[in-house]
Design a protein around this motif. Structure first.
Motif, PDB file in Angstrom:
ATOM      1  N   PHE A 247       0.849  -1.178   0.000  1.00 28.12           N
ATOM      2  CA  PHE A 247       0.000   0.000   0.000  1.00 28.12           C
ATOM      3  C   PHE A 247       0.899   1.246   0.000  1.00 28.12           C
ATOM      4  CE2 PHE A 247      -3.866  -2.104   2.311  1.00 28.12           C
ATOM      5  CZ  PHE A 247      -4.046  -2.929   1.204  1.00 28.12           C
ATOM      6  N   CYS A 248       0.797   2.038  -1.059  1.00 27.77           N
ATOM      7  CA  CYS A 248       1.648   3.227  -1.210  1.00 27.77           C
ATOM      8  C   CYS A 248       0.793   4.486  -1.237  1.00 27.77           C
ATOM      9  CB  CYS A 248       2.446   3.171  -2.513  1.00 27.77           C
ATOM     10  SG  CYS A 248       3.172   1.576  -2.870  1.00 27.77           S
TER      11      CYS A 248
ATOM     12  N   LYS B 219      -3.848   4.157   4.484  1.00 27.76           N
ATOM     13  CA  LYS B 219      -3.131   2.913   4.154  1.00 27.76           C
ATOM     14  C   LYS B 219      -3.232   1.900   5.299  1.00 27.76           C
ATOM     15  CE  LYS B 219       0.813   4.970   3.457  1.00 27.76           C
ATOM     16  NZ  LYS B 219       0.368   6.350   3.741  1.00 27.76           N
TER      17      LYS B 219
ATOM     18  N   ALA C 110       3.110  -1.177   4.049  1.00 28.74           N
ATOM     19  CA  ALA C 110       2.639   0.193   3.817  1.00 28.74           C
ATOM     20  C   ALA C 110       3.827   1.139   3.779  1.00 28.74           C
ATOM     21  CB  ALA C 110       1.663   0.619   4.926  1.00 28.74           C
TER      22      ALA C 110
ATOM     23  N   PHE D  72      -2.537   4.671  -3.174  1.00 32.19           N
ATOM     24  CA  PHE D  72      -3.576   5.490  -2.548  1.00 32.19           C
ATOM     25  C   PHE D  72      -3.461   6.939  -3.035  1.00 32.19           C
ATOM     26  CE2 PHE D  72      -3.722   1.793  -0.074  1.00 32.19           C
ATOM     27  CZ  PHE D  72      -4.837   1.801   0.752  1.00 32.19           C
TER      28      PHE D  72
END
Length: 368
Positions: free
Chosen positions: A44-45, A52, A157, A177
């Motif tokens: 998750f970026c 996130k 993350a 994201f």
């Protein structure tokens, strides 16, 4: 006396539908759960405070739920969900890589992976700020990340995707994201204000959203700070005063003076801004942004690019009608030149004053 809980924690989303500003991403995650197409590793970026870690926790809770709802959300009633809600779940493990970034920390994590879950189907390992891991720690993690046990799911993350090794990224499903839009931030702040019994003007919330720069956690932190100092009444004036933001009214007045070719009033307004303690370059940057928004208001297709509250947007539309497109283009060019030359100028105030004089002459027919 009840314990005070900050809004960012109190109103943290507990299901995918409550996550603000990430609709397509959360829909993809829900479809993966419903279709039982779960990957063994996710990355998750995105910027800070956009959801996130929140999405990672919701996802981890949902895939372990023993009685999942038809839409993919957790039931909140089974043993696994109750354990998660009470922060005693042995299925979900969180590691802060910012402070646990050594090879030993990763080896300890790898040892935990060998233990299957006692309740639920998956052991989920959430590694926050994963880009902070050392190169040796990344390398120690590679084999486990590529071929983990069937019950293990890793969610990494990061706010700095470019610092994560390509070999790590290639082993993960990557989710980027987005920054949360001004509109979505305002809507959520209005929801929180209503729940907390706070009176808030839309323009005031717009300023908070602008200051937060796409991060919901930052927006809620600023909101809490202002609520405590304004006695539950957020007005535009009090918000810009506490946030040390230059009132946009100065720019509306300036543009009116430009169109009237009133050089001296322009200089007096600029002096007034300096007297309030604002930096001249900050002033020029704000004027540039104001002119840009006026330009966007010249076409119905680009009005949506002006991220302001409805009341403020009406003022921009009204002033934009009085501004010829040629004037706005030349004004933007001059302001941009001033911004570029500011750092090398010996007399910065004079530089800005000269630009204001030139701006006030753009529509003067005598000078053409």
């Amino acid at each position: 006396m009840s314990e005070y809980i900050v809004s960012a924690r109190k109103y943290r989303p507990v299901n995918f539908d409550a996550v603000v500003g990430q609709h397509s991403l959360t829909a993809t995650l829900k479809n993966a759960i419903l279709g039982n197409h779960l990957a063994h590793a996710y990355l998750f970026c995105g910027p800070r405070g956009v959801g996130k870690t929140t999405c990672a926790r919701i996802f981890a809770k949902a895939i372990n739920c023993l009685n999942r709802k038809p839409n993919g959300d957790a039931c909140d009633e089974c043993a696994s969900c109750k354990a998660f809600n009470e922060q005693r779940s042995f299925n979900i493990h969180e590691l802060d890589a910012a402070s646990n970034n050594s090879v030993e920390d990763i080896r300890e994590l790898i040892q935990k992976v060998q233990v299957p879950p006692q309740v639920g189907n998956y052991s989920v390992y959430i590694v926050d700020e994963v880009h902070m891991l050392s190169t040796a720690a990344f390398n120690a993690f590679l084999k486990t990340l590529e071929e983990p046990p069937s019950y293990a799911v890793f969610i990494l993350a990061t706010t700095e995707k470019h610092k994560v090794l390509p070999t790590i990224i290639s082993r993960c499903q990557v989710y980027d994201f987005n920054r949360i839009t001004i509109e979505d931030t305002i809507k959520h702040l209005q929801y929180v204000a209503e729940k907390e019994g706070v009176t808030a003007e839309v323009d005031a919330l717009n300023e908070i959203a602008q200051k937060a720069d796409g991060g919901m956690r930052d927006a809620l932190s600023i909101f809490d700070q202002l609520v405590s100092s304004t006695n539950n009444n957020l007005t535009y004036k009090t918000v810009i005063e506490h946030l040390n933001v230059l009132d946009v009214e100065y720019y509306f007045r300036l543009v009116d003076c430009f169109l009237k070719n009133d050089i001296f009033q322009c200089e007096l307004i600029f002096n007034e801004v300096l007297q309030k303690g604002f930096d001249a370059q900050f002033f020029i940057a704000g004027l540039n942004a104001h002119l840009r928004d006026l330009m966007m208001c010249k076409s119905p297709d680009t009005i949506k690019l002006v991220e302001k509250g409805e009341n403020m947007k009406k003022k921009y539309l009204e002033q934009a009608q009085n501004c010829p497109p040629e004037f706005l283009i030349r004004a933007l060019t001059l302001c941009n030149e001033c911004d570029l030359n500011y750092t090398v100028s010996k007399n910065k105030r004079l530089l800005v004053e000269l630009i204001l004089i030139r701006l006030a002459q753009l529509t003067d027919s005598k000078k053409k």
